[in-house]
Design a protein around this motif. Structure first.
Motif, short mmCIF file in Angstrom:
data_model
loop_
_atom_site.label_atom_id
_atom_site.label_comp_id
_atom_site.label_asym_id
_atom_site.label_seq_id
_atom_site.Cartn_x
_atom_site.Cartn_y
_atom_site.Cartn_z
N ALA A 78 3.08 1.17 -4.44
CA ALA A 78 3.47 -0.09 -3.81
C ALA A 78 2.52 -0.44 -2.67
O ALA A 78 2.15 -1.60 -2.49
CB ALA A 78 4.92 0.00 -3.29
N ALA A 79 2.10 0.57 -1.91
CA ALA A 79 1.17 0.32 -0.80
C ALA A 79 -0.18 -0.15 -1.33
O ALA A 79 -0.79 -1.06 -0.75
CB ALA A 79 1.00 1.59 0.04
N LYS A 80 -0.65 0.44 -2.42
CA LYS A 80 -1.92 0.01 -3.01
C LYS A 80 -1.82 -1.43 -3.50
O LYS A 80 -2.74 -2.22 -3.33
CB LYS A 80 -2.32 0.93 -4.17
CG LYS A 80 -2.85 2.27 -3.74
CD LYS A 80 -3.24 3.09 -4.95
CE LYS A 80 -3.74 4.46 -4.54
NZ LYS A 80 -4.09 5.29 -5.71
N GLN A 81 -0.71 -1.76 -4.14
CA GLN A 81 -0.51 -3.13 -4.62
C GLN A 81 -0.47 -4.12 -3.46
O GLN A 81 -1.07 -5.19 -3.53
CB GLN A 81 0.76 -3.24 -5.45
CG GLN A 81 0.66 -2.59 -6.81
CD GLN A 81 1.95 -2.73 -7.60
OE1 GLN A 81 3.04 -2.65 -7.05
NE2 GLN A 81 1.82 -2.93 -8.89
N ALA A 82 0.22 -3.75 -2.39
CA ALA A 82 0.31 -4.62 -1.22
C ALA A 82 -1.06 -4.82 -0.58
O ALA A 82 -1.43 -5.92 -0.17
CB ALA A 82 1.29 -4.04 -0.20
N ALA A 83 -1.85 -3.75 -0.50
CA ALA A 83 -3.18 -3.85 0.07
C ALA A 83 -4.07 -4.74 -0.79
O ALA A 83 -4.85 -5.55 -0.27
CB ALA A 83 -3.80 -2.46 0.22
N ALA A 84 -3.98 -4.60 -2.11
CA ALA A 84 -4.78 -5.43 -3.01
C ALA A 84 -4.37 -6.89 -2.88
O ALA A 84 -5.22 -7.79 -2.87
CB ALA A 84 -4.62 -4.95 -4.45
N ALA A 85 -3.06 -7.16 -2.78
CA ALA A 85 -2.58 -8.53 -2.63
C ALA A 85 -3.06 -9.12 -1.31
O ALA A 85 -3.48 -10.27 -1.25
CB ALA A 85 -1.06 -8.56 -2.71
N LYS A 87 -5.70 -8.25 0.36
CA LYS A 87 -7.15 -8.45 0.29
C LYS A 87 -7.47 -9.72 -0.51
O LYS A 87 -8.34 -10.49 -0.12
CB LYS A 87 -7.81 -7.24 -0.37
CG LYS A 87 -9.30 -7.31 -0.40
CD LYS A 87 -9.91 -6.04 -0.98
CE LYS A 87 -11.43 -6.13 -1.00
NZ LYS A 87 -12.01 -4.92 -1.56
N SER A 88 -6.75 -9.94 -1.60
CA SER A 88 -7.03 -11.13 -2.41
C SER A 88 -6.59 -12.41 -1.70
O SER A 88 -7.21 -13.46 -1.87
CB SER A 88 -6.36 -11.03 -3.79
OG SER A 88 -4.96 -11.08 -3.67
N ASN A 89 -5.56 -12.35 -0.87
CA ASN A 89 -5.11 -13.51 -0.11
C ASN A 89 -6.05 -13.82 1.05
O ASN A 89 -6.13 -14.96 1.50
CB ASN A 89 -3.69 -13.31 0.42
CG ASN A 89 -2.65 -13.37 -0.68
OD1 ASN A 89 -2.88 -13.95 -1.73
ND2 ASN A 89 -1.52 -12.75 -0.45
N ALA A 90 -6.74 -12.80 1.53
CA ALA A 90 -7.65 -12.98 2.67
C ALA A 90 -8.93 -13.66 2.22
O ALA A 90 -9.68 -14.20 3.03
CB ALA A 90 -7.96 -11.64 3.33
N THR A 91 -9.21 -13.61 0.94
CA THR A 91 -10.47 -14.17 0.42
C THR A 91 -10.36 -15.62 0.14
O THR A 91 -9.49 -16.28 -0.01
CB THR A 91 -10.91 -13.44 -0.86
OG1 THR A 91 -10.73 -12.05 -0.72
CG2 THR A 91 -12.34 -13.74 -1.16
#
Length: 91
Positions: A78-85, A87-91
């Motif tokens: 869940a933490a990896k998914q949250a971090a990926a989300a 990161k993608s929202n920051a771009t």
């Protein structure tokens, strides 16, 4: 056998390291080699300690250990998914 690598550090830090090396009779390369070895040794010791604790935990409560392991895997996923989300929202 030594391997050459190239790193980038701020010029002021490089000057401090060169000054330190001159005063101590060491080298900038020696400084980084010793620092890397210390970090690797600390990491190895930490992993060995964790392995001993896990084995102790597993021996005391095998079923509970499996449940805690599975819960930890779910939290890590869940933490990896949250971090990926994030990161993608920051771009």
């Amino acid at each position: 056998m030594a391997v050459k690598i190239s790193i980038s550090i701020p010029e002021t830090l490089h000057e401090e390291l060169r000054t330190w090396a001159e005063k101590t009779g060491g080298t900038v390369s020696g400084f980084f080699a010793e620092l890397a070895q210390q970090r690797l040794d600390a990491d190895r010791a930490s992993r060995e300690r964790l392995a001993r604790l896990v084995e102790k935990d597993r021996a005391v409560d095998p079923e509970g250990y499996d449940q805690r392991r599975d819960a930890m895997r779910e939290r890590m996923h869940a933490a990896k998914q949250a971090a990926a989300a994030k990161k993608s929202n920051a771009t």
